[in-house]
Write a protein that holds these residues in place. Structure first.
Motif, PDB file in Angstrom:
ATOM      1  N   GLU A 140       0.820  -1.201   0.000  1.00 36.82           N
ATOM      2  CA  GLU A 140       0.000   0.000   0.000  1.00 36.82           C
ATOM      3  C   GLU A 140       0.855   1.252   0.000  1.00 36.82           C
ATOM      4  OE1 GLU A 140      -3.215   0.550  -0.244  1.00 36.82           O
ATOM      5  OE2 GLU A 140      -3.637  -1.581  -0.535  1.00 36.82           O
ATOM      6  N   ALA A 141       1.964   1.219   0.770  1.00 36.38           N
ATOM      7  CA  ALA A 141       2.860   2.375   0.792  1.00 36.38           C
ATOM      8  C   ALA A 141       3.514   2.591  -0.567  1.00 36.38           C
ATOM      9  CB  ALA A 141       3.929   2.184   1.870  1.00 36.38           C
ATOM     10  N   GLU A 142       3.909   1.491  -1.207  1.00 34.52           N
ATOM     11  CA  GLU A 142       4.508   1.616  -2.536  1.00 34.52           C
ATOM     12  C   GLU A 142       3.500   2.153  -3.538  1.00 34.52           C
ATOM     13  OE1 GLU A 142       5.960  -2.213  -3.456  1.00 34.52           O
ATOM     14  OE2 GLU A 142       7.641  -2.147  -2.024  1.00 34.52           O
ATOM     15  N   ASN A 143       2.270   1.650  -3.470  1.00 34.45           N
ATOM     16  CA  ASN A 143       1.242   2.155  -4.383  1.00 34.45           C
ATOM     17  C   ASN A 143       0.931   3.622  -4.126  1.00 34.45           C
ATOM     18  OD1 ASN A 143       1.073  -0.391  -5.500  1.00 34.45           O
ATOM     19  ND2 ASN A 143      -0.714  -1.001  -4.310  1.00 34.45           N
ATOM     20  N   ARG A 144       0.911   4.002  -2.843  1.00 33.04           N
ATOM     21  CA  ARG A 144       0.648   5.403  -2.519  1.00 33.04           C
ATOM     22  C   ARG A 144       1.766   6.299  -3.034  1.00 33.04           C
ATOM     23  NH1 ARG A 144       0.752   4.862   2.435  1.00 33.04           N
ATOM     24  NH2 ARG A 144      -1.400   4.120   2.646  1.00 33.04           N
ATOM     25  N   LYS A 145       3.006   5.840  -2.847  1.00 31.38           N
ATOM     26  CA  LYS A 145       4.137   6.621  -3.342  1.00 31.38           C
ATOM     27  C   LYS A 145       4.126   6.685  -4.860  1.00 31.38           C
ATOM     28  CE  LYS A 145       9.146   7.047  -2.994  1.00 31.38           C
ATOM     29  NZ  LYS A 145       9.309   7.281  -4.438  1.00 31.38           N
ATOM     30  N   ALA A 146       3.771   5.547  -5.504  1.00 38.89           N
ATOM     31  CA  ALA A 146       3.699   5.548  -6.961  1.00 38.89           C
ATOM     32  C   ALA A 146       2.621   6.513  -7.451  1.00 38.89           C
ATOM     33  CB  ALA A 146       3.421   4.141  -7.465  1.00 38.89           C
ATOM     34  N   SER A 147       1.487   6.562  -6.753  1.00 38.66           N
ATOM     35  CA  SER A 147       0.423   7.487  -7.149  1.00 38.66           C
ATOM     36  C   SER A 147       0.867   8.934  -6.969  1.00 38.66           C
ATOM     37  CB  SER A 147      -0.839   7.208  -6.322  1.00 38.66           C
ATOM     38  OG  SER A 147      -1.299   5.903  -6.543  1.00 38.66           O
ATOM     39  N   GLN A 148       1.563   9.202  -5.850  1.00 43.02           N
ATOM     40  CA  GLN A 148       2.067  10.552  -5.632  1.00 43.02           C
ATOM     41  C   GLN A 148       3.086  10.938  -6.702  1.00 43.02           C
ATOM     42  OE1 GLN A 148       3.571  10.479  -1.648  1.00 43.02           O
ATOM     43  NE2 GLN A 148       1.532  10.533  -0.703  1.00 43.02           N
ATOM     44  N   ASP A 149       3.960   9.987  -7.028  1.00 44.10           N
ATOM     45  CA  ASP A 149       4.938  10.263  -8.084  1.00 44.10           C
ATOM     46  C   ASP A 149       4.238  10.495  -9.416  1.00 44.10           C
ATOM     47  OD1 ASP A 149       6.870   9.910  -6.199  1.00 44.10           O
ATOM     48  OD2 ASP A 149       7.365   7.844  -6.795  1.00 44.10           O
ATOM     49  N   LEU A 150       3.172   9.715  -9.662  1.00 41.50           N
ATOM     50  CA  LEU A 150       2.428   9.895 -10.902  1.00 41.50           C
ATOM     51  C   LEU A 150       1.810  11.282 -10.984  1.00 41.50           C
ATOM     52  CD1 LEU A 150       1.106   8.796 -13.493  1.00 41.50           C
ATOM     53  CD2 LEU A 150      -0.753   7.945 -12.040  1.00 41.50           C
ATOM     54  N   VAL A 151       1.175  11.716  -9.889  1.00 40.10           N
ATOM     55  CA  VAL A 151       0.543  13.033  -9.886  1.00 40.10           C
ATOM     56  C   VAL A 151       1.592  14.126 -10.059  1.00 40.10           C
ATOM     57  CG1 VAL A 151      -0.768  14.659  -8.477  1.00 40.10           C
ATOM     58  CG2 VAL A 151      -1.412  12.259  -8.523  1.00 40.10           C
ATOM     59  N   THR A 152       2.718  13.970  -9.338  1.00 38.60           N
ATOM     60  CA  THR A 152       3.780  14.972  -9.454  1.00 38.60           C
ATOM     61  C   THR A 152       4.345  15.038 -10.867  1.00 38.60           C
ATOM     62  OG1 THR A 152       4.366  14.594  -7.140  1.00 38.60           O
ATOM     63  CG2 THR A 152       5.998  15.685  -8.512  1.00 38.60           C
ATOM     64  N   ALA A 153       4.622  13.853 -11.428  1.00 40.74           N
ATOM     65  CA  ALA A 153       5.192  13.832 -12.781  1.00 40.74           C
ATOM     66  C   ALA A 153       4.205  14.355 -13.811  1.00 40.74           C
ATOM     67  CB  ALA A 153       5.626  12.409 -13.126  1.00 40.74           C
ATOM     68  N   MET A 154       2.937  13.959 -13.678  1.00 44.13           N
ATOM     69  CA  MET A 154       1.953  14.389 -14.652  1.00 44.13           C
ATOM     70  C   MET A 154       1.683  15.893 -14.565  1.00 44.13           C
ATOM     71  SD  MET A 154       0.927  12.320 -16.817  1.00 44.13           S
ATOM     72  CE  MET A 154       1.267  10.617 -17.171  1.00 44.13           C
ATOM     73  N   SER A 155       1.650  16.409 -13.344  1.00 50.82           N
ATOM     74  CA  SER A 155       1.433  17.847 -13.208  1.00 50.82           C
ATOM     75  C   SER A 155       2.567  18.638 -13.846  1.00 50.82           C
ATOM     76  CB  SER A 155       1.297  18.210 -11.729  1.00 50.82           C
ATOM     77  OG  SER A 155       2.502  17.911 -11.034  1.00 50.82           O
ATOM     78  N   HIS A 156       3.778  18.112 -13.724  1.00 48.97           N
ATOM     79  CA  HIS A 156       4.919  18.797 -14.332  1.00 48.97           C
ATOM     80  C   HIS A 156       4.933  18.607 -15.843  1.00 48.97           C
ATOM     81  CE1 HIS A 156       9.116  19.338 -15.599  1.00 48.97           C
ATOM     82  NE2 HIS A 156       9.163  20.261 -14.639  1.00 48.97           N
ATOM     83  N   ASP A 157       4.640  17.354 -16.294  1.00 45.15           N
ATOM     84  CA  ASP A 157       4.696  17.088 -17.730  1.00 45.15           C
ATOM     85  C   ASP A 157       3.560  17.765 -18.482  1.00 45.15           C
ATOM     86  OD1 ASP A 157       6.897  15.616 -17.232  1.00 45.15           O
ATOM     87  OD2 ASP A 157       5.926  13.650 -17.429  1.00 45.15           O
ATOM     88  N   LEU A 158       2.402  17.893 -17.854  1.00 45.65           N
ATOM     89  CA  LEU A 158       1.278  18.527 -18.519  1.00 45.65           C
ATOM     90  C   LEU A 158       1.358  20.049 -18.494  1.00 45.65           C
ATOM     91  CD1 LEU A 158      -1.715  16.303 -17.302  1.00 45.65           C
ATOM     92  CD2 LEU A 158      -0.765  16.409 -19.595  1.00 45.65           C
ATOM     93  N   ARG A 159       2.027  20.601 -17.478  1.00 47.50           N
ATOM     94  CA  ARG A 159       2.097  22.053 -17.354  1.00 47.50           C
ATOM     95  C   ARG A 159       2.859  22.682 -18.522  1.00 47.50           C
ATOM     96  NH1 ARG A 159       4.420  22.206 -12.915  1.00 47.50           N
ATOM     97  NH2 ARG A 159       2.552  22.106 -11.599  1.00 47.50           N
TER      98      ARG A 159
END
Length: 479
Positions: free
Chosen positions: A260-279
């Motif tokens: 669960e911690a790995e999935n949560r971190k992966a989701s956070q990384d996804l949101v961070t990366a996507m927010s940067h890549d989409l901006r």
């Protein structure tokens, strides 16, 4: 001799392990029976030696009775007393018998509370009179007989001829002084055996409670969130089974929390990366649209800006598609449907993607040895795997170095190796690694494994998938 001792030790260990797997109620019942037999035997041994105990105390001078002084006083006092005539028809309650007993009062006065006297005729052996001590009058002792001589418990009987005023008579005197030691000895023996019995039971219960406290301690540690401590081995009975199941629960819970911690971190990384890549493309797209809205550029420049806007929308769509693909793969509520897929399907996917990158300017080298066979997989998921891997090649690969790919069967496993060189300017390209993460998750759902080795010069990906008739096992990376 050494092998014999070793064999005995192994058998003893096997017996101990066998006993450890007994149920608690079985071991408790066996303990109760064994302790009961042992304590009864111990009490019997102690009781058989009660005379030795009393003799030992008398030799030690513990409140001893002076028999010699008593006999001297008896002989001296008897000369002044007259023994009554006791025909067989006399009654002990008759006035004449009671009057005769008064004449023997000086003799009976020599007896204490633990001494009795009986007077018999020397010639005819007829009973004349007797004296019973207060000990026999005040206590119930007739049920306690000594098995060695048939007398009352603690009784020491002796006989001698004494001269009275009216002749010689046989005097039978009995001493019960040993009862002062025998009754405490009896009570102490009983208490000792009972305490020994209860002590053995309490020792067994305390050991069981100590094992329960160990399990309780581990449960308290788990309740505080500490899942790193393993539950100790508590044997093979009910408590041991509980400890084993609790340790399995701890491992499962720890694995679940880590996942669960790995999935949560992966989701956070996804949101961070996507927010940067989409901006970045959104900002550029917004700038081009603002320029087009002013209508200040010539038609050729406007056409170029429109093409750039379309390119940025394609980039945004690709990023969103990757995001949805990543979220779909990591959604546990939507499992992949596995069914037999022929091996030529993998060869087909590999050749199609190789042709695709070849049209983009890359050169490829294929080494395919794919016999007939099947594997449990999903065609759509396999296409996603190839698409993600070759998309990385298009984005980060160096066109001056050929892309090498091999596909074959090794140890009942399908093995795919893909290698390419990395562009020198790779540091200028931003990567969120969503493609590799989704590929790794898909391969895991298919029951295979993904190995990735990368540095600033080359990229290597190796995939192993099990065939239908064998279970997968780990292989070292190829190359």
């Amino acid at each position: 001799i050494h092998p014999i001792f070793r064999q005995c030790g192994e058998r003893g260990t096997a017996v101990i392990n066998w006993i450890r797997h007994w149920k608690i109620r079985t071991r408790l019942l066996l303990l109760l029976v064994t302790l009961g037999i042992f304590c009864c035997f111990l009490f019997w041994v102690l009781w058989k030696n009660q005379e030795n105990f009393c003799t030992l105390l008398e030799k030690a001078g513990v409140d001893a009775w002076d028999e010699k002084a008593f006999l001297e006083d008896l002989k001296e006092t008897a000369r002044t007393c007259t023994v009554p005539d006791s025909p067989p028809d006399w009654d002990e309650t008759a006035p004449r018998y009671q009057e005769a007993l008064k004449k023997m009062k000086p003799v009976f006065a020599l007896c204490d509370d633990y001494t009795s006297l009986g007077i018999y005729g020397t010639r005819d052996g007829l009973f004349r009179c007797n004296w019973q001590p207060n000990y026999l009058r005040s206590r119930v002792t007739l049920f306690l007989f000594s098995t060695s001589h048939g007398y009352l418990l603690g009784e020491e009987a002796n006989e001698l001829t004494v001269t009275f005023q009216n002749g010689e008579f046989d005097v039978l005197y009995s001493s019960f002084h040993r009862t002062r030691f025998i009754y405490p000895y009896l009570a102490a023996s009983l208490i000792f055996c009972i305490l020994l019995y209860l002590g053995g039971v309490l020792l067994f219960v305390s050991r069981v409670l100590r094992r329960i406290r160990k399990v309780e301690t581990e449960i308290c540690h788990m309740a505080t969130g500490d899942l790193s401590r393993s539950v100790p081995d508590c044997g093979g009975d009910e408590i041991g089974t509980l400890a084993f199941q609790l340790d399995g629960l701890r491992q499962a819970l720890d694995s679940h929390i880590r996942r669960e911690a790995e999935n949560r971190k992966a989701s956070q990384d996804l949101v961070t990366a996507m927010s940067h890549d989409l901006r970045t493309p959104l900002t550029i797209l917004n700038g081009y649209l603002e320029v087009l809205r002013l209508h200040r550029e010539d038609p050729a420049r406007q056409e170029e800006y429109l093409n750039r806007c379309l390119e940025k929308t394609r980039d945004i769509r690709e990023l969103t598609d990757r995001m949805f693909e990543y979220a779909l793969v990591y959604d546990a509520a939507e499992p992949i449907s596995l069914h037999p897929v022929p091996l030529p399907f993998l060869e087909q996917c590999l050749r199609e993607n190789a042709d695709y990158v070849r049209l983009a300017g890359f050169t490829t080298e294929l080494d395919i040895h794919c016999p007939q066979g099947q594997l449990l997989a999903d065609e759509v998921s396999l296409k996603r795997v190839f698409s993600n891997l070759f998309s990385n090649i298009l984005k980060y690969g160096d066109k001056h170095t050929p892309v090498t790919a091999s596909l074959g069967v090794h140890r009942q496993q399908v093995k795919l190796c893909l290698r390419n060189a990395v562009r020198p300017d790779i540091s200028l390209t931003e990567s969120n690694r969503i493609g590799l993460k989704s590929t790794e998750k898909i391969i895991e759902l298919l029951g295979g494994e993904l190995y990735v080795i990368e540095d600033e010069f080359f990229f290597l990906a190796e995939i192993t998938l099990p065939l239908c008739d064998q279970k997968a096992f780990t292989l070292p990376p190829c190359g």
